[in-house]
Design an enzyme around this catalytic site. Sequence first.
Site, mmCIF file in Angstrom:
data_model
loop_
_atom_site.group_PDB
_atom_site.id
_atom_site.type_symbol
_atom_site.label_atom_id
_atom_site.label_comp_id
_atom_site.label_asym_id
_atom_site.label_seq_id
_atom_site.Cartn_x
_atom_site.Cartn_y
_atom_site.Cartn_z
ATOM 1 N N LEU A 138 5.771 4.903 0.580
ATOM 2 C CA LEU A 138 5.589 5.038 1.948
ATOM 3 C C LEU A 138 5.701 4.386 3.398
ATOM 4 C CD1 LEU A 138 3.126 7.371 0.087
ATOM 5 C CD2 LEU A 138 5.214 8.328 1.193
ATOM 6 N N VAL B 271 0.496 -1.089 -0.469
ATOM 7 C CA VAL B 271 -0.189 0.511 -0.535
ATOM 8 C C VAL B 271 0.800 1.063 -0.188
ATOM 9 C CG1 VAL B 271 -1.785 1.077 0.712
ATOM 10 C CG2 VAL B 271 -1.906 -1.613 1.273
ATOM 11 N N GLY C 25 2.976 5.869 -19.569
ATOM 12 C CA GLY C 25 3.172 4.560 -18.695
ATOM 13 C C GLY C 25 2.209 4.607 -17.191
ATOM 14 N N LYS D 57 -5.516 -2.263 -1.899
ATOM 15 C CA LYS D 57 -5.278 -2.254 -0.389
ATOM 16 C C LYS D 57 -5.878 -1.790 0.927
ATOM 17 C CE LYS D 57 -1.851 -0.059 -3.758
ATOM 18 N NZ LYS D 57 -2.494 0.937 -5.398
#
Length: 805
Positions: free
Chosen positions: A596, A592, A648, A666
């Site tokens: 981060l 997820v 992309g 997620k």
Amino acid sequence: MKVLKFGGKSLANGKGLETVLSIITDKVAQGQEIAVVVSARDKATDQLESMLERAARGEDISADFQAFKQYQIAGEDIDFSAEFSILQRIFDGVSLLGDYNDKIKDHTLAQGEVLSAKYISHLLRKHGVNAVFADSRHFYVTDSHFGNAQLVEDASAKSTIQYFAQLSQGVTPIVTGFIAANVHGETTTLGRNGSNYSASILASILQAEELQNYTHVDGIFTANPELVSDAKIIRQLSFEEANELANFGTSILHAKTIIPLLEKKIPLRILNTFKPNDGGTLICEAKENIGGIRAISVLENYALVILEGRGLLGKVGVDARIFRALAQAEISVSIISQGSSERGIGFLVANKDAQKAKQALEREFELDVYSQDVSGVNLVEQVGVVSIVGQNLADFDKPYNALIRNQVIPLLINNSATGRNVSVVVHKKDLPKAVNVIHGEIFEISKRINLAIFGRGTVGGTLIEQIFEARADILKRRNINLQIVAIANSRELLFNHKGISPEQYAAFDTHKVPYQMSDLITQTQQHHLENLIAIDVTASKDFVENYLPLVENGFDLVSANKIANTIGYPFYKKLRETLAQYKKQYLYETNVGAGLPLIDTIKLLHHSGENITRIKGIFSGTLSFLFNTYSASDAPFSEILQKAINSGYTEPDPREDLCGNDVGRKLLILARELDLENEFEEVTIENLIPEALRQGSREEFLSRLKEFDPIYQQIKDNAPAGTVLRYVGDLHGDLSQTATARLDVKLVSVPITSALGQVKGADSIFEIYTESYGENPIVIQGAGAGAAVTARGVFGDILRIIGNK
Ligand code: ASP
Ligand code: MG
């Protein structure tokens, strides 16, 4: 005076012999006073032993004997007729009788040392050294225990001193090692490898300044370098430490060798003949006690005998009966361990004696078995012992934990009465791994981490490059040696137990081989690889089937693949139970929000008891870009979607992003992180694809993007002023009261001034609401997608696992 001792390998024809001659001639030229003790040359002792054995069996050994003679003369003009004739007559006699005894054997083997010492003195004289052959049978006196005779110390000292006193000034005696004589003048030997002992006796009797033992190794190592590639040479050891090492099987030292030196405090230097200026290892009196762990040694070919039974508790005389029974069967016992609460006794015997020991004990305890005081005698054959010399049991937890983490379960642990040794008994098959794990742990030599990377897509490829790039730095700064031992796609594997180099990786296609996971696991076991981490950077649904076997076989897991965390809850639970059982870790920060630190933060909050009440955010970088751009511009939706495709930002089939399932997954992962038992089916997901475009081929879909426009224009028109569109995941509900959460994924309009409304580009944002933080959520925001940040995140997980080791 110094005593120099040369072993058989150093004296082999060719380079060895030449080096030995130059070492001796140099010292003599420098005016040093030396005495030299030699072993039989090369494999002479083994060869003589085998010829004797074969002669006794009536075999024809003439060819071997011929080769032996030729090797010993090696083209020199030297008269060995006396020695060869002794040997010839012994072989003939033994062949005739079909038998021989230890006395005859000693007489035979002794010729090896005699030939050697004569040969060396001959060559030295040719080099201008005034060398004399000194037959130790003239001054070493022993008992008549042929094959392993005991030195009669006083008599030997007296005759040795006399013998050396009558040598003329300036001669260099070349003394036979290994051999001696009893009081009747009959040849005896001091036991195999006895030349070292011969040399230390000589040094001791003659009060030498130093004994230099020239071998074929560099010195004493922290562990056998053949077993442990990280082993380091030990430059200095005290006599006591050396003695303990010798007791625990360091082959170049023999306990017998140290004792004469220890008494007279004569330093012993172990040197490599081929690197005579290398310093080697010096064993001498310790100026101060250096303390700490010095070395690890390994003993193989043992068996563990366990006698168990309730009747053993508190019973007097049981031990005495055990050892008497074993002594009567002539079985020697090494490590002994008696757990007071376990009502059992375990000890080691040589593997070859195992069955005999079992029988002897069963006979001795027959009645006790009958009365059920003893439940039986159990054997674990083929075990080995790793001894850590200088290890305090109190600090043994680190190596012990490392063993367990690496799936090596000690059968028995024992510490010596002096408290400075710990021995660990393990199955023989685990021995190489056990030594390496313990060695790495206690010497804090760079910890080797073995990575297996599955998946060669953009994330996998980027990760591999990042690892190659960072390796040197991680080694330097953190002392961690990161090796990629396996790189695989779904069918093919590149494996190198020493670590794949960038060059090899570049040639993946030429080196790869078809594989099954079980092959890879077998290979890691064969090469005793420790600290294994499997990294799943596939997007494969099937790959998760490998997770449990990997964990069961010693791998920690790192995954960028969301499947394992989003398939049914029973698997989710089973995986975690298995991880706990095998003490393995599983990290998946990139599941997820890419790199981060979201999952980590949530875990931390949750485990510290903070009540998380809601998690809300923009989970998809692709959809973030789409709606951020769409809300801020007047262009039609299809045009912006096309731009995302062209750049992309989307999956090859953009419907995989637009259907919302990825965001749903997620959200589910976060819910499960909070111990909520949601299933994927319970996530309400707003599918962003118009009904008519959900089926059909990718090409057809891509040609009909315009059909999005009226729908999204209408949504935009209906949104209140001052708001923007965002595709949001929301985990909420009465989380402390129920086992599941409400999980919604939907397109909403939010005030342009809100945190969600402020998000730009392809950023992700997560708002974590908790009880203590109240209305102000903890916000984590940043690039939540892309190969480079995802690979970094995976790399971070790898380092985190290593950090926890
Ligand atoms: N030559 C004898 C042996 O091989 C003694 C020695 O080399 O130390 O056992
Ligand atoms: Mg030898």
